[in-house]
Design an enzyme around this catalytic site. Structure first.
Site, PDB file in Angstrom:
ATOM      1  N   ASP A   1       1.241 -11.120   6.656  1.00 42.31           N
ATOM      2  CA  ASP A   1       1.753 -10.238   5.601  1.00 42.31           C
ATOM      3  C   ASP A   1       3.063  -9.586   6.016  1.00 42.31           C
ATOM      4  O   ASP A   1       3.704  -8.918   5.211  1.00 42.31           O
ATOM      5  CB  ASP A   1       0.726  -9.150   5.247  1.00 42.31           C
ATOM      6  CG  ASP A   1       0.215  -8.410   6.469  1.00 42.31           C
ATOM      7  OD1 ASP A   1      -0.313  -9.075   7.370  1.00 42.31           O
ATOM      8  OD2 ASP A   1       0.370  -7.184   6.539  1.00 42.31           O
ATOM      9  N   ASN A   2       3.463  -9.783   7.262  1.00 32.37           N
ATOM     10  CA  ASN A   2       4.733  -9.213   7.720  1.00 32.37           C
ATOM     11  C   ASN A   2       5.766 -10.297   7.994  1.00 32.37           C
ATOM     12  O   ASN A   2       6.737 -10.064   8.711  1.00 32.37           O
ATOM     13  CB  ASN A   2       4.504  -8.380   8.988  1.00 32.37           C
ATOM     14  CG  ASN A   2       3.742  -7.097   8.700  1.00 32.37           C
ATOM     15  OD1 ASN A   2       3.737  -6.626   7.570  1.00 32.37           O
ATOM     16  ND2 ASN A   2       3.109  -6.538   9.703  1.00 32.37           N
TER      17      ASN A   2
ATOM     18  N   ARG B   1       6.239 -12.214   0.919  1.00 31.60           N
ATOM     19  CA  ARG B   1       5.781 -12.553   2.267  1.00 31.60           C
ATOM     20  C   ARG B   1       4.892 -13.798   2.239  1.00 31.60           C
ATOM     21  O   ARG B   1       4.444 -14.212   1.166  1.00 31.60           O
ATOM     22  CB  ARG B   1       4.933 -11.394   2.816  1.00 31.60           C
ATOM     23  CG  ARG B   1       5.657 -10.077   2.834  1.00 31.60           C
ATOM     24  CD  ARG B   1       4.788  -8.953   2.286  1.00 31.60           C
ATOM     25  NE  ARG B   1       5.596  -7.751   2.048  1.00 31.60           N
ATOM     26  CZ  ARG B   1       5.850  -6.845   2.971  1.00 31.60           C
ATOM     27  NH1 ARG B   1       5.302  -6.954   4.157  1.00 31.60           N
ATOM     28  NH2 ARG B   1       6.624  -5.830   2.703  1.00 31.60           N
TER      29      ARG B   1
ATOM     30  N   GLY C   1       0.811  -1.214   0.000  1.00 27.96           N
ATOM     31  CA  GLY C   1       0.000   0.000   0.000  1.00 27.96           C
ATOM     32  C   GLY C   1       0.841   1.259   0.000  1.00 27.96           C
ATOM     33  O   GLY C   1       0.377   2.333  -0.357  1.00 27.96           O
TER      34      GLY C   1
ATOM     35  N   ARG D   1      14.522   0.263   0.979  1.00 27.17           N
ATOM     36  CA  ARG D   1      14.865  -1.021   1.588  1.00 27.17           C
ATOM     37  C   ARG D   1      15.475  -1.937   0.530  1.00 27.17           C
ATOM     38  O   ARG D   1      15.142  -1.833  -0.656  1.00 27.17           O
ATOM     39  CB  ARG D   1      13.622  -1.717   2.143  1.00 27.17           C
ATOM     40  CG  ARG D   1      12.759  -0.852   3.009  1.00 27.17           C
ATOM     41  CD  ARG D   1      11.798  -1.679   3.804  1.00 27.17           C
ATOM     42  NE  ARG D   1      10.626  -2.112   3.068  1.00 27.17           N
ATOM     43  CZ  ARG D   1       9.547  -2.616   3.655  1.00 27.17           C
ATOM     44  NH1 ARG D   1       9.507  -2.783   4.969  1.00 27.17           N
ATOM     45  NH2 ARG D   1       8.506  -3.005   2.944  1.00 27.17           N
TER      46      ARG D   1
ATOM     47  N   ASP E   1      -2.831   6.803   2.569  1.00 24.17           N
ATOM     48  CA  ASP E   1      -2.196   7.743   1.638  1.00 24.17           C
ATOM     49  C   ASP E   1      -0.922   7.241   0.950  1.00 24.17           C
ATOM     50  O   ASP E   1      -0.358   7.933   0.106  1.00 24.17           O
ATOM     51  CB  ASP E   1      -1.897   9.063   2.357  1.00 24.17           C
ATOM     52  CG  ASP E   1      -1.026   8.870   3.590  1.00 24.17           C
ATOM     53  OD1 ASP E   1      -0.465   7.756   3.761  1.00 24.17           O
ATOM     54  OD2 ASP E   1      -0.902   9.813   4.379  1.00 24.17           O
ATOM     55  N   GLY E   2      -0.437   6.073   1.367  1.00 30.47           N
ATOM     56  CA  GLY E   2       0.768   5.551   0.726  1.00 30.47           C
ATOM     57  C   GLY E   2       2.059   6.206   1.192  1.00 30.47           C
ATOM     58  O   GLY E   2       3.124   5.936   0.652  1.00 30.47           O
TER      59      GLY E   2
ATOM     60  N   LYS F   1       9.794   2.742   0.627  1.00 33.42           N
ATOM     61  CA  LYS F   1       8.650   2.689   1.544  1.00 33.42           C
ATOM     62  C   LYS F   1       8.220   4.124   1.827  1.00 33.42           C
ATOM     63  O   LYS F   1       9.034   4.937   2.268  1.00 33.42           O
ATOM     64  CB  LYS F   1       9.035   1.979   2.837  1.00 33.42           C
ATOM     65  CG  LYS F   1       7.863   1.753   3.776  1.00 33.42           C
ATOM     66  CD  LYS F   1       8.225   0.774   4.878  1.00 33.42           C
ATOM     67  CE  LYS F   1       7.087   0.619   5.870  1.00 33.42           C
ATOM     68  NZ  LYS F   1       7.438  -0.333   6.937  1.00 33.42           N
TER      69      LYS F   1
HETATM   70  P1  AMP Z   1       1.454  -3.021   8.248  1.00 28.02           P
HETATM   71  O1  AMP Z   1       0.647  -3.561   9.379  1.00 28.02           O
HETATM   72  O2  AMP Z   1       2.104  -1.695   8.524  1.00 28.02           O
HETATM   73  O3  AMP Z   1       2.432  -4.007   7.754  1.00 28.02           O
HETATM   74  O4  AMP Z   1       0.454  -2.676   7.058  1.00 28.02           O
HETATM   75  C1  AMP Z   1      -0.623  -3.484   6.684  1.00 28.02           C
HETATM   76  C2  AMP Z   1      -1.141  -3.084   5.339  1.00 28.02           C
HETATM   77  O5  AMP Z   1      -1.510  -1.706   5.335  1.00 28.02           O
HETATM   78  C3  AMP Z   1      -0.158  -3.242   4.198  1.00 28.02           C
HETATM   79  O6  AMP Z   1      -0.868  -3.645   3.073  1.00 28.02           O
HETATM   80  C4  AMP Z   1       0.391  -1.857   4.018  1.00 28.02           C
HETATM   81  O7  AMP Z   1       0.871  -1.628   2.728  1.00 28.02           O
HETATM   82  C5  AMP Z   1      -0.835  -1.007   4.307  1.00 28.02           C
HETATM   83  N1  AMP Z   1      -0.493   0.349   4.778  1.00 28.02           N
HETATM   84  C6  AMP Z   1       0.054   0.694   5.957  1.00 28.02           C
HETATM   85  N2  AMP Z   1       0.222   2.018   6.015  1.00 28.02           N
HETATM   86  C7  AMP Z   1      -0.211   2.534   4.849  1.00 28.02           C
HETATM   87  C8  AMP Z   1      -0.293   3.845   4.291  1.00 28.02           C
HETATM   88  N3  AMP Z   1       0.101   4.917   4.960  1.00 28.02           N
HETATM   89  N4  AMP Z   1      -0.802   3.968   3.046  1.00 28.02           N
HETATM   90  C9  AMP Z   1      -1.214   2.898   2.353  1.00 28.02           C
HETATM   91  N5  AMP Z   1      -1.176   1.646   2.810  1.00 28.02           N
HETATM   92  C10 AMP Z   1      -0.672   1.458   4.043  1.00 28.02           C
HETATM   93 MG    MG Z   2       3.424  -4.786   6.535  1.00 23.19          MG
END
Ligand code: AMP
Ligand code: MG
Length: 531
Positions: free
Chosen positions: A274-275, A204, A107, A197, A139-140, A127
């Site tokens: 996913d992590n 994953r 994301g 990174r 917002d990515g 990232k």
């Molecule tokens: P995480 O728990 O941080 O590993 O994120 C879980 C999911 O949320 C993943 O698909 C990330 O890409 C997405 N994600 C986290 N933060 C953002 C962000 N600010 N904008 C878009 N996607 C996000």
């Molecule tokens: Mg993640």
């Protein structure tokens, strides 16, 4: 000025060999039958470079001088696309906090390309480089504080000997990003940042799960075959046996990684599927933390404070739980549950002895005796009696002399070598002191039975018990300074963590217990997923 593109050997395989999402617009959507979607990094307003890791640059063949070039900043802030490349975001799903969450995907991560250097290939990923089809409602972007944490911790973990993705660069974007740190309705603008990174692959567990969940066995097989071909090629040509061997090795790598986490006191904080990296690398540094007081029940992640699913002591079991989800995802290609169940059983059976050996190493025990297990368990109990700093305790335990006479020692004098580890030394009385007395008496006895000289033990212990870890408050001190425009500490820490096992007298102030002001401060003991 030299162009970064001329310095890198581009060798893309993921996007060349796997099916792409045919839609090329950057709109949020469910992406089917594709391993990734093309996505272009968002242009940044005014990028400035804060820090780079020369060790990571070495991996991809970038000389030091190029890290300061304008071209480097442009490429690794996302403002310039390397010639001949087509950046993309990966499609994956995941189980979050125990529940299937459907499609997640990159994301806010965008893979720039893959490069080859000295026979190895590396994926380069930004990232915080802007929205992708997987950004859902977010917002990515990434903020400076979480980017500093990811940048420093990736490199610190590497030098600690823990398998991890790496960090090449940390840059400010010059854009402002709105975040609600505590999820309590108090949003504020923060400085935006982007980290590059680097890893052999960012695949994953969730990349496999998404296809299995959609019963898309065809794409699933393509991804598994690709992963084996490029990252597990020693397992041989694709077949049911190879798929089983693949899961077995992923399980072994995951277990080894987690044993390392337990050794250094690292709590990942968000072990969703996913992590978890398919290569057994620590990935996605979010609300992670380091044990300060040795507390098996601790988690830094406030989002998880009720259940504490991802607390320190639970990490090995969660590794297994996640492997079960991966096994389920691979099942359609294997169609035989027995070998998969065997692998999960092996994980359980192998973890115990691996943990035991790791703890023996931390204690500097040579050979083995029947009472080792009890000695370790009793130490874990003792460390919980009154708040005791994990890093300081184990590091200083190496200074304990086996000639110490506990019987004749005054009061708590025998604890002097490790005294600095106790947050409240005044609590070392009565039963607590008696417990420690018994423990050290047993430790001396054990060292006398089969250990060589104290000096030999110390040398061995000093390479498994780090002197310096990225304590939660240290990252926050660096973040606070950076918020005020001072980036020196980031580079000082990067340098400090190049040798986390070495004595560095000039840096001794970081070999200290967490200060009281940090005990309940946001960012030091409490971290949310807001990043
Ligand atoms: P995480 O728990 O941080 O590993 O994120 C879980 C999911 O949320 C993943 O698909 C990330 O890409 C997405 N994600 C986290 N933060 C953002 C962000 N600010 N904008 C878009 N996607 C996000
Ligand atoms: Mg993640």
């Amino acid at each position: 000025m030299a162009l970064i593109a001329d310095k890198l050997t581009i060798k893309e395989t993921f996007s060349k060999e796997l099916p792409a999402d045919p839609i090329q617009e950057n709109t949020r959507r469910q992406v089917e039958k594709a391993a990734f979607s093309y996505a272009t990094p968002k242009k940044t307003a005014n990028p400035t470079l804060i820090s780079t890791s020369k060790e990571t640059a070495d991996l991809i063949g970038l000389p030091d001088a190029d890290l300061k070039s304008e071209s480097f900043l442009n490429v690794f802030s996302g403002n310039e696309i390397l010639e001949g490349t087509k950046p993309y975001a990966m499609c994956y799903g995941g189980h979050q906090f125990g529940h299937w969450a459907g499609q997640l995907g990159d994301g806010r991560a965008i893979n720039l390309t893959e490069v080859e250097y000295q026979g190895k290939t590396w994926a380069l990923q930004l990232k915080g480089a802007g929205p992708t089809p997987y950004s859902r409602s977010a917002d990515g972007l990434a903020v400076l504080r979480s980017s500093i944490r990811e940048f420093l911790c990736s490199e610190a973990m590497f030098h600690l000997g823990v398998p991890t993705t790496r960090a090449l660069s940390l840059a400010l974007t010059g854009d402002e990003v709105l975040r609600d740190v505590l999820y309590n309705g108090n949003s504020a603008y923060e400085k935006g940042a982007v980290v590059c990174r680097v890893a052999p692959s960012f695949i994953r567990f969730g990349n496999f799960e998404i296809f299995a969940s959609r019963r898309d066995t065809e794409t699933l097989k393509k991804l598994v075959d690709y992963t084996i071909k490029h990252h597990y090629s020693h397992l041989g040509a694709p077949s049911k046996e190879t798929y089983v061997a693949f899961l077995r090795e992923v399980a072994q790598r995951t277990m080894k990684m987690i044993v390392h986490w337990q050794r250094v006191g690292f709590v990942h904080g968000v072990m969703n599927t996913d992590n978890l990296s398919i290569l057994g690398l620590t990935i996605d540094y979010g609300p992670y933390g380091w044990l300060e007081g040795y507390d098996h029940g601790w988690t830094p992640n406030t989002t998880d404070r009720q259940q504490k699913r991802y607390r320190f002591e639970n990490q090995p079991d969660i590794g297994l739980w996640n492997l079960l989800k991966l096994a389920n995802a691979l099942y359609p290609l294997i169609e035989d549950a027995k070998p998969l169940e065997d692998i999960l059983q092996e994980y359980k059976a192998n973890y115990e002895p691996a943990y035991h050996q790791m703890m023996k190493d931390k204690l500097g025990l040579e050979g083995s005796t029947e009472s080792d297990k009890e000695l370790i368990q009793q130490l874990e109990e003792a460390l919980h009696l009154t708040e005791t700093d994990m890093t300081i305790f184990f590091r200083n335990l190496a200074n304990f002399k086996k000639e110490t006479n506990i019987e004749t020692a005054l009061d708590k004098e025998f604890l002097n070598p490790v005294l600095a580890a106790f947050y409240k030394p005044e609590e070392l009385t009565g039963n607590i002191l008696a417990f420690w007395k018994t423990w050290f008496t047993n430790y001396i006895e054990r060292l006398t039975v089969s250990n060589s000289f104290d000096a030999v033990r110390k040398t061995k212990m000093d390479v498994v018990n780090p002197k310096y870890v990225l304590r939660n408050y240290m990252a926050q001190v660096a973040i606070d300074a950076a918020d005020n425009g001072d980036y020196q500490l980031i580079n000082d820490f990067l340098d400090l963590f190049r040798q986390p096992y070495a004595e560095q007298p000039a840096m001794e102030k970081w070999f200290a217990k967490r200060p009281e002001w940090a005990r309940n401060k946001v960012g030091c003991s409490m971290l949310s997923c807001s990043s």
